[in-house]
Design an enzyme around this catalytic site. Structure first.
Site, PDB file in Angstrom:
ATOM      1  N   SER A 158      -5.503 -58.860  64.560  1.00 29.56           N
ATOM      2  CA  SER A 158      -5.224 -59.351  63.207  1.00 29.56           C
ATOM      3  C   SER A 158      -4.601 -60.738  63.255  1.00 29.56           C
ATOM      4  O   SER A 158      -3.674 -60.977  64.031  1.00 29.56           O
ATOM      5  CB  SER A 158      -4.245 -58.421  62.493  1.00 29.56           C
ATOM      6  OG  SER A 158      -4.737 -57.116  62.473  1.00 29.56           O
TER       7      SER A 158
ATOM      8  N   SER B 120      -5.554 -54.919  69.398  1.00 36.80           N
ATOM      9  CA  SER B 120      -4.890 -54.573  68.146  1.00 36.80           C
ATOM     10  C   SER B 120      -5.934 -54.057  67.143  1.00 36.80           C
ATOM     11  O   SER B 120      -6.672 -53.132  67.463  1.00 36.80           O
ATOM     12  CB  SER B 120      -4.104 -55.796  67.647  1.00 36.80           C
ATOM     13  OG  SER B 120      -3.226 -55.460  66.623  1.00 36.80           O
ATOM     14  N   GLN B 121      -6.084 -54.670  65.955  1.00 30.20           N
ATOM     15  CA  GLN B 121      -7.129 -54.202  65.042  1.00 30.20           C
ATOM     16  C   GLN B 121      -8.503 -54.296  65.705  1.00 30.20           C
ATOM     17  O   GLN B 121      -9.389 -53.487  65.425  1.00 30.20           O
ATOM     18  CB  GLN B 121      -7.138 -55.008  63.733  1.00 30.20           C
ATOM     19  CG  GLN B 121      -8.158 -54.489  62.747  1.00 30.20           C
ATOM     20  CD  GLN B 121      -8.184 -55.214  61.397  1.00 30.20           C
ATOM     21  OE1 GLN B 121      -8.975 -54.875  60.539  1.00 30.20           O
ATOM     22  NE2 GLN B 121      -7.316 -56.189  61.190  1.00 30.20           N
TER      23      GLN B 121
ATOM     24  N   ASP C 257       5.366 -50.707  72.605  1.00 27.41           N
ATOM     25  CA  ASP C 257       4.530 -51.232  71.523  1.00 27.41           C
ATOM     26  C   ASP C 257       4.417 -50.194  70.416  1.00 27.41           C
ATOM     27  O   ASP C 257       3.773 -49.160  70.576  1.00 27.41           O
ATOM     28  CB  ASP C 257       3.134 -51.576  72.076  1.00 27.41           C
ATOM     29  CG  ASP C 257       2.220 -52.163  71.009  1.00 27.41           C
ATOM     30  OD1 ASP C 257       2.617 -52.191  69.823  1.00 27.41           O
ATOM     31  OD2 ASP C 257       1.108 -52.586  71.370  1.00 27.41           O
TER      32      ASP C 257
ATOM     33  N   HIS D 225       3.929 -55.338  71.660  1.00 31.26           N
ATOM     34  CA  HIS D 225       2.564 -55.589  71.193  1.00 31.26           C
ATOM     35  C   HIS D 225       2.057 -56.947  71.655  1.00 31.26           C
ATOM     36  O   HIS D 225       0.870 -57.230  71.538  1.00 31.26           O
ATOM     37  CB  HIS D 225       2.514 -55.496  69.668  1.00 31.26           C
ATOM     38  CG  HIS D 225       1.125 -55.368  69.105  1.00 31.26           C
ATOM     39  ND1 HIS D 225       0.248 -54.368  69.485  1.00 31.26           N
ATOM     40  CD2 HIS D 225       0.440 -56.119  68.200  1.00 31.26           C
ATOM     41  CE1 HIS D 225      -0.900 -54.519  68.837  1.00 31.26           C
ATOM     42  NE2 HIS D 225      -0.806 -55.565  68.050  1.00 31.26           N
TER      43      HIS D 225
END
Ligand SMILES: *[C@@H]1O[C@H](CO)[C@@H](O)[C@H](O)[C@H]1NC(C)=O
Length: 222
Positions: free
Chosen positions: A52, A131-132, A186, A199
């Site tokens: 993201s 991530s996303q 994370d 993260h």
């Protein structure tokens, strides 16, 4: 309310991601990479979905060095790297959807996997997401035909927002072909979309992820 707080956290922390230039990380690969869409077929095709708010279609954190690692291992012109671009916008809000991203995003990733398989009948396909972007990989790969799935040798998932929900794997896809990297600190790895310092640490995992993909590529016959 819980989601609102999560979005705020994600937005606040993720804004720090794109400031690193790929070249600072010792990678010669930039943040927009279209070697499958724009180039000739190569032995290996690496399809990557950024996290993201990351820039370009390839981001600037783990995408470029993962591509570079594969190119160092096999040769610059033997590996075609391809980012999942528009209509995947890597916006923060789509993280809260049921599959951790939207159908336009995983539809574009499906299109690229299908393109690699049809345009390049002999290429070995590998994938990655951060991530996303890990959610984009999970949602797209599970929906591919068995034939195209069998062409994918391995997928690496950094800071996987679907880690808790899918056990770090991809449903309807061989477990040994997917590897999640999740720092124990994370917050997104616990399923809560809470971005904490852990993260932002995945660059240290890139060499291991490249090694995993190399092992999977060997198992697939190269
Ligand atoms: C995990 O994240 C913390 C920061 O929260 C960092 O200090 C640590 O080095 C990371 N561990 C690994 C293995 O990346």
């Amino acid at each position: 309310m819980k989601f609102t707080a999560a979005i705020a956290l994600l937005a606040g922390s993720a804004a720090a991601l794109p400031t690193v230039e790929p070249r600072q990380l010792g990678s010669s690969v930039g943040s927009t990479v279209n070697e499958l869409s724009n180039g000739a077929c190569r032995d290996i095709t690496f399809i990557f979905a950024r996290g993201s708010t990351e820039i370009g279609n390839f981001g600037s954190t783990v995408g470029p060095p993962t591509c570079s690692g594969l190119k160092r291992a096999y040769g610059n012109d033997k590996v075609a790297c391809q980012g999942v671009g528009s209509p995947y916008t890597a916006s923060v809000g789509t993280n809260v959807l049921p599959e951790g991203t939207n159908s336009a995003a995983y539809g574009e990733a499906e299109r690229l996997f299908n393109l690699a398989a049809t345009k390049c009948p002999n290429t070995i396909i590998v994938g990655g997401g951060y991530s996303q972007g890990a959610a984009v990989m999970v949602a797209s790969v599970r929906r591919l035909s068995d034939d195209v799935k069998s062409r994918i040798a391995g997928v690496v998932l950094y800071g996987n927002t679907r880690n808790a929900q899918e056990g770090g794997k991809i449903p309807s896809f061989p477990a040994e072909k997917a590897k999640t990297y999740c720092n124990i600190s994370d917050g997104v790895c616990g399923g809560g979309l809470v971005v904490t310092a852990g993260h932002l640490t995945y660059q240290v995992d890139v060499p291991d992820a490249v090694k995993f993909l190399q092992q999977r590529i060997s198992a697939a016959g190269n």
